[in-house]
Design an enzyme around this catalytic site. Structure first.
Site, PDB file in Angstrom:
ATOM      1  CE1 TYR A  41      -3.429  -2.627   0.339  1.00 29.85           C
ATOM      2  CE2 TYR A  41      -4.085  -1.599   2.405  1.00 29.85           C
ATOM      3  CZ  TYR A  41      -4.315  -2.520   1.405  1.00 29.85           C
ATOM      4  OH  TYR A  41      -5.427  -3.326   1.464  1.00 29.85           O
ATOM      5  N   GLY A  42       2.069   1.138   0.574  1.00 27.45           N
ATOM      6  CA  GLY A  42       2.893   2.318   0.880  1.00 27.45           C
ATOM      7  C   GLY A  42       3.289   3.150  -0.317  1.00 27.45           C
ATOM      8  CB  CYS A  73      -2.592  -1.018   7.529  1.00 27.46           C
ATOM      9  SG  CYS A  73      -1.728  -0.415   6.065  1.00 27.46           S
ATOM     10  CG  ASN A  74       1.586   2.524  10.927  1.00 27.65           C
ATOM     11  OD1 ASN A  74       1.620   3.285  11.881  1.00 27.65           O
ATOM     12  ND2 ASN A  74       1.884   1.248  11.042  1.00 27.65           N
ATOM     13  CB  CYS A 188       5.565   0.350   8.511  1.00 28.53           C
ATOM     14  SG  CYS A 188       5.070  -0.987   7.382  1.00 28.53           S
ATOM     15  CB  THR A 189       1.789  -3.163  11.230  1.00 31.21           C
ATOM     16  OG1 THR A 189       1.262  -3.222   9.892  1.00 31.21           O
ATOM     17  CG2 THR A 189       0.994  -2.167  12.042  1.00 31.21           C
TER      18      THR A 189
HETATM   19  N1  DGL Z   1       1.897  -2.634   7.092  1.00 31.10           N
HETATM   20  C1  DGL Z   1       1.525  -1.436   6.453  1.00 31.10           C
HETATM   21  C2  DGL Z   1       1.744  -0.227   7.307  1.00 31.10           C
HETATM   22  O1  DGL Z   1       1.680  -0.327   8.514  1.00 31.10           O
HETATM   23  C3  DGL Z   1       1.841  -1.130   5.031  1.00 31.10           C
HETATM   24  C4  DGL Z   1       2.748  -1.876   4.215  1.00 31.10           C
HETATM   25  C5  DGL Z   1       2.561  -1.665   2.740  1.00 31.10           C
HETATM   26  O2  DGL Z   1       1.711  -2.353   2.190  1.00 31.10           O
HETATM   27  O3  DGL Z   1       3.259  -0.825   2.138  1.00 31.10           O
HETATM   28  O4  DGL Z   1       1.946   0.849   6.814  1.00 31.10           O
END
Ligand code: DGL
Length: 270
Positions: A41-42, A73-74, A188-189
């Protein structure tokens, strides 16, 4: 009270939050969705990530009748989920405010750092959250933020140590090392899975802060406040779903989370 807690992330990262919730609230039922089919997602635009978050949250509500949605998810939280929070029929928590509060609590010097995805750092969400947490604590803090593109991909491949990830960490963490922080939030988790490498690079004087435990405490407080805690001591049921390869999610997920992840079901956006 019998209804499960719902949780989602772009992939394996939110399992750090799931672990903390299972440990703190072992009687609660939990449904976790890892959107591995669409990670990362980042590096995606925030409106796209907001759309994904909406699908995941509503799926937890409609298909699993969850009593609470935890955005583990941050990047999704930093994309701005106020509209989603307002439209959902159940409360929603995320990892940003609990992480910021833990970071402010961990510092002595007031020089603190946060690392996260490109999307999270660009959003400025932590700048606001840390300023609010520092104001509540009556502290002056200086925050240095750094994006760490590439970290998530290493975790998703199950590669959490070794020369390649260490070399990348040395390069990406240089800005926060340069300003001599004494506490660093893993914003970020996925990053707690790289804690050993990050800690080696940052050195022994830097406390690493993960939002997982703080978020679990926030879940406990909210469920208690709403009188929604599951009564009794029977162990809760844990269900894991993934939009990617479900066998891979089960195998790598079990390595990262532990034995509770022994089965994975498919999830796809409706
Ligand atoms: N684990 C996700 C977070 O805390 C995002 C990781 C990703 O998909 O880029 O931001």
């Amino acid at each position: 009270m019998e209804r499960p807690i719902g949780m989602f992330d772009s992939g394996f990262g939110g399992l750090t939050v799931a672990r903390a919730v299972i440990d703190l609230l072992p009687s609660e039922h939990l449904v976790y969705i890892g959107d591995t089919g669409r990670y990362p997602y980042g590096s995606k635009p925030s409106d796209l990530v907001r759309g994904y978050a909406r699908e995941l949250a509503w799926s937890l509500v409609d298909e699993h009748d969850v009593k609470l949605v935890v955005v583990a998810c941050n990047t999704a939280a930093a994309a701005g989920l106020d509209d989603l929070r307002a439209e959902l029929p159940v409360p929603m928590l995320d990892v940003v405010a609990p992480g910021a509060a833990a970071l402010v609590e961990a510092t002595t010097s007031g020089r603190i750092g946060v690392i996260g995805t490109v999307g999270t750092v660009a959003s400025g969400a932590y700048l606001h959250a840390v300023q609010s947490a520092a104001a509540v604590a009556g502290l002056d803090v200086e925050l240095c933020s750094a994006a760490c593109p590439g970290f998530v991909e290493f975790v998703e491949r199950g590669q959490v140590s070794g020369d390649e990830v260490t070399v990348l960490a040395e390069r990406l963490l240089a800005p926060v090392r340069a300003v001599d922080v004494d506490a660093l939030l893993l914003g970020c988790t996925h990053y707690p899975f790289l804690a050993r490498v990050i800690s080696d690079v940052m050195g022994p004087g830097v406390t690493l802060v993960s939002s997982a435990d703080e978020t679990a405490f926030a879940v406990h407080r909210l469920l208690e406040h709403l009188d929604l805690l599951r009564p009794g001591t029977d162990p809760g049921e844990h269900r894991f779903r993934s939009s990617g390869d479900i066998d891979r999610f089960r195998d790598l997920g079990a390595r990262l989370l532990g034995p509770e992840l022994n089965h994975t079901e498919a999830w796809s956006p409706s």
